[in-house]
Write an enzyme that holds these catalytic residues in place. Structure first.
Site, PDB file in Angstrom:
ATOM      1  N   ASP A 284       0.862  -1.167   0.000  1.00 17.67           N
ATOM      2  CA  ASP A 284       0.000   0.000   0.000  1.00 17.67           C
ATOM      3  C   ASP A 284       0.914   1.237   0.000  1.00 17.67           C
ATOM      4  O   ASP A 284       2.142   1.135   0.054  1.00 17.67           O
ATOM      5  CB  ASP A 284      -0.971  -0.029   1.194  1.00 17.67           C
ATOM      6  CG  ASP A 284      -2.200   0.824   0.936  1.00 17.67           C
ATOM      7  OD1 ASP A 284      -3.239   0.611   1.579  1.00 17.67           O
ATOM      8  OD2 ASP A 284      -2.123   1.707   0.053  1.00 17.67           O
TER       9      ASP A 284
HETATM   10  C1  GLC Z   1      -4.278   4.338  -0.378  1.00 16.84           C
HETATM   11  C2  GLC Z   1      -5.184   3.199   0.026  1.00 16.84           C
HETATM   12  C3  GLC Z   1      -5.288   2.095  -0.980  1.00 16.84           C
HETATM   13  C4  GLC Z   1      -5.127   2.671  -2.370  1.00 16.84           C
HETATM   14  C5  GLC Z   1      -3.713   3.204  -2.493  1.00 16.84           C
HETATM   15  C6  GLC Z   1      -3.441   3.837  -3.850  1.00 16.84           C
HETATM   16  O1  GLC Z   1      -3.553   4.762   0.720  1.00 16.84           O
HETATM   17  O2  GLC Z   1      -4.933   2.604   1.294  1.00 16.84           O
HETATM   18  O3  GLC Z   1      -6.546   1.453  -0.797  1.00 16.84           O
HETATM   19  O4  GLC Z   1      -5.354   1.659  -3.341  1.00 16.84           O
HETATM   20  O5  GLC Z   1      -3.399   4.124  -1.469  1.00 16.84           O
HETATM   21  O6  GLC Z   1      -4.239   4.953  -4.032  1.00 16.84           O
END
Ligand code: GLC
Length: 741
Positions: A284
């Site tokens: 993430d």
């Molecule tokens: C965010 C979220 C995740 C998302 C990623 C990219 O922090 O936790 O769900 O897909 O970053 O945007």
């Protein structure tokens, strides 16, 4: 620089020498051929993912990501879309780098791309797997038409604490429902299979158990028994992997003391060995870097080494792989073969998407113009939105206030969400154009007869304590024959980084509701929210309540369809609504405890200031008609672990309107080697019935439906008595018994 042979023809040449012509081996051949040409820096570039500056979905941005592309320092970009822009970025990779390896484009297409569907929690309330799959099929059609190869969805985190804002993004509290939806959403996104230009790679997230942060506080620690994890939280991820999800995203949280992004147990043991996942794992947003504040890594190098060793293939946005891996390999602390393994997993997906044949095949402006927001997509969105609406109250039987007449003389539409365009598409609404969403006021105006006078007043803001708009709202309510009152949370008060300590209506909305109630006019309360709210007073005073979540582009029309009876509401809650936040976490499949509630016995499991029961139970939802159930009939009163048991449930439409009901089947294991929930959902079927019509609904229970992680942590059933419950929610049920021999 390769002069005459482009990389693609070289690969074609090399892979044509692959040992066999089996597509699988040919693909491996191509991947290995390309890998053999790559420098260590180029390999590490494929393990890096950076955001463009077209959208902000996390705490950091990446200056110079275009330079990263030119230098081959990045293999994937997210938050970039449109055919034109993705083509522009792809050209940097394919025309300016040594090996011309195409980029992967990812984006959070969570509940629609341009045509926005209800938030996932709302879609879950439809209990309609076909409609959910279709919604994500459409999302994939639109996203892939704008150059996107990969969506960071479905989010399948089980959530039982509505203080956590990301409950809005998932399918609620239940393992069985959540698993069915997880599979449906992967099928929707990946369609006929990635490689088809209308499909995108799915990315099941957030692995794992991100939905159980302590105190519902965003990014907080997760600590639970392995049994709870495996029985409740793991199955939806497993269902998504089984449905073929191409990728998985690791979660921010720690699990059992180890951050998921660096958890060999989660990523290698459970995901790869047990679930046989063979795609790639992306972190993430900066979660590789976050191993340092988690306190399991002292610096960039140890964070990068921990994550890669644990099986984390792609570093989203931290840049730690890029910064630290070259030296770790040179110092012999990380084997290059470990990097090769991750690069292979990523290159395979690029080959499977057809990007080496044509890197621009998804970046086609013609297809984009002919695909985005097609009328049939808008119609599908309206249909999904209607199906997501839950009727929570409509008192008065035949004299009930709903459905409203389209010929009502004076209709006042009041509330801070009554004409709130941006809020209709909720959080994680990707490239959704909120300016095209239909507000409740617009939906009502479009539905009523020309003779109806529709008035509107905001009444108050969503948050804040200004009372300046109250008087106007009260005045209009007094003049009206009926009031539709839209209250709730702002569209971005749920989603990421949106935990709340209260579940009450924000601002002075409660006061607005009470003032409108005092006028004595018939009031329909329309809730717009991304989590259960504690609306006990409204439930006690308002004659009618609709739960509408955030219904997306077609919100206003869908709510009007239900308000005026063009659609008979059929939604059922995928989450329990508490009476007060102090009851949280509260969910239907609780344990019985050793001192189950006895209201008049002090020494039993209860509160001294509130009852145990929720305001609305899991699976609850009313209709404009009524349904009656007979007790479930079993094909036998015994079964063995080798056979199955048929359950039939007779349901009758005992009301005066045609309607759709979600017949739910729950099971309770009376005695186990460990304590077992008071009931667990094991089946559901949506059925349409005309007034007076009856139908037999059939379910089949098998041993896996009775299985759980037993005392010795083996998975299986145990002989003994079971109860079967059937009904239209988890509270009002009829039951039968059988014995597992
Ligand atoms: C965010 C979220 C995740 C998302 C990623 C990219 O922090 O936790 O769900 O897909 O970053 O945007």
């Amino acid at each position: 620089m390769l002069k005459h042979l482009t990389i693609f023809s070289l690969l074609a040449l090399m892979s044509s020498c692959a040992s066999t012509d089996k597509p699988e081996d040919k693909l491996s051949g191509s991947v290995d051929s390309l890998l053999s040409l790559m420098t260590l820096e180029e390999k590490i570039g494929q393990l890096s993912l950076y955001t463009s500056d077209w959208d902000v979905t996390g705490p950091t941005m990446r200056e110079g990501y275009k330079e990263d592309i030119r230098k081959g320092r990045v293999g994937a970009i997210f938050n970039a879309f449109t055919a034109k822009y993705t083509r522009e970025l792809q050209q940097l990779a394919v025309e300016q780098t040594r090996l011309k390896i195409p980029l992967l484009f990812g984006y959070d297409v969570v509940h629609g791309h341009r045509t926005i569907f209800p938030i996932p929690l709302g879609q879950a309330a439809s209990w309609d797997m076909e409609a959910i799959e279709r919604a994500d099929r459409i999302a994939a059609e639109e996203a892939s038409a704008e150059g996107i190869h990969w969506t960071f969805a479905p989010m399948v985190d089980i959530a039982r604490d509505p203080r956590w804002g990301r409950m809005a993004e998932g399918s609620g509290e239940d393992t069985y429902l959540g698993s069915q939806i997880a599979a449906a959403r992967v099928r929707g996104f990946q369609g006929k299979g990635y490689g088809d230009v209308g499909a995108v790679l799915a990315c099941v997230k957030h692995f794992a158990a991100y939905g159980a942060p302590q105190a519902g506080r965003e990014y907080h620690s997760v600590d639970m028994s392995e049994r709870m994890f495996r029985d409740v939280y793991l199955p939806p991820y497993a269902a998504a992997v089984k449905a073929g999800s191409a990728t998985v995203m690791s979660s921010f949280n720690d699990y059992d003391g180890v951050p998921a992004t660096a958890s060999e147990y989660l990523l290698n043991e459970v995901l790869r060995k047990e679930l046989k996942f063979d795609g790639f794992v992306v972190s993430d947003y900066t979660s590789v870097m976050e191993l340092i504040p988690h306190g399991v890594a002292a610096d960039t190098a140890s964070a990068a080494a921990l994550a890669l060793t644990a099986g984390l293939d792609m570093d989203m946005q931290a840049g730690f792989y890029q910064d630290a891996l070259p030296r770790l390999v040179k110092e012999g602390k990380i084997k290059e073969s470990l990097i090769d393994q991750s690069v292979r997993r990523i290159l395979r997906k690029k080959f499977e998407l057809g990007l080496f044949k044509d890197p621009y095949r998804f970046s086609d402006t013609q297809r984009e113009q002919s695909t985005v927001m097609k009328p049939e997509f808008l119609e599908a969105a309206r249909d999904m939105s209607r199906k997501s609406i839950v009727l929570l109250k409509n008192e008065g039987g035949d004299k009930a206030i709903l459905p409203l007449s389209k010929n009502v003389k004076q209709l006042a539409v009041i509330g801070p969400l009554a004409n709130a365009r941006r809020d209709m598409i909720g959080s994680w609404s990707a490239a959704g154009d909120w300016k095209k969403s239909v507000t409740l006021l617009e939906g009502i105006k479009a539905a009523v007869s020309p003779a109806t006078k529709v008035s509107y007043a905001k009444g108050c803001s969503i948050t804040g304590d200004s009372t300046q708009y109250l008087a106007e709202a009260i005045r209009l309510a007094r003049q009206a024959d009926v009031v539709v009152l839209a209250v709730g949370e702002g569209g971005l008060m749920t989603g990421e980084a949106a935990s709340r300590t209260s579940l009450d209506l924000p601002g002075i909305q409660q006061r607005l509701v009470e003032e409108i109630q005092k006028t004595g006019k018939p009031v329909v309360v329309v809730l717009m929210n991304g989590r259960p709210l504690t609306i006990t007073w409204i439930n006690d005073h308002a004659p009618a309540i609709l739960e509408t979540w955030y219904l997306g582009t077609q919100a206003g029309h869908a709510i009007a369809d239900v308000l005026f009876g063009d659609y008979n509401p059929s939604g059922k809650l995928p989450v329990t609504f508490p009476r007060v936040v102090g009851q949280v976490p509260i969910y239907y499949s609780m344990k019985n405890t050793g001192r189950p509630l006895e209201v008049n016995n002090k020494y039993t499991s209860k509160y001294i200031d509130e009852v145990n029961t929720p305001l609305y139970p899991f699976g609850y939802g009313l209709s404009y008609t009524t349904f009656s159930y007979e007790a479930p009939v079993l094909s036998s009163n015994t079964m063995t672990s080798r056979d199955t048991l048929d359950v039939s449930v007779k349901i009758t439409n005992s009301g005066s309107k045609e309607g759709v009901e979600v017949v739910q089947l729950y099971v309770k294991d009376e005695v186990g080697s460990v304590t077992r929930p008071v009931m667990e959902l094991k089946g559901f079927q949506k059925v349409s019935l005309k007034p007076g019509e009856s139908k037999e609904i059939h379910f089949r229970l098998c041993n896996s439906d009775l299985s759980f992680y037993r005392k010795d942590m083996t998975f299986g059933s145990e002989p003994g008595k079971f109860r079967v419950f059937a009904g239209g929610n988890s509270r009002d049920v009829k039951q039968a018994e059988f014995e597992l021999k």
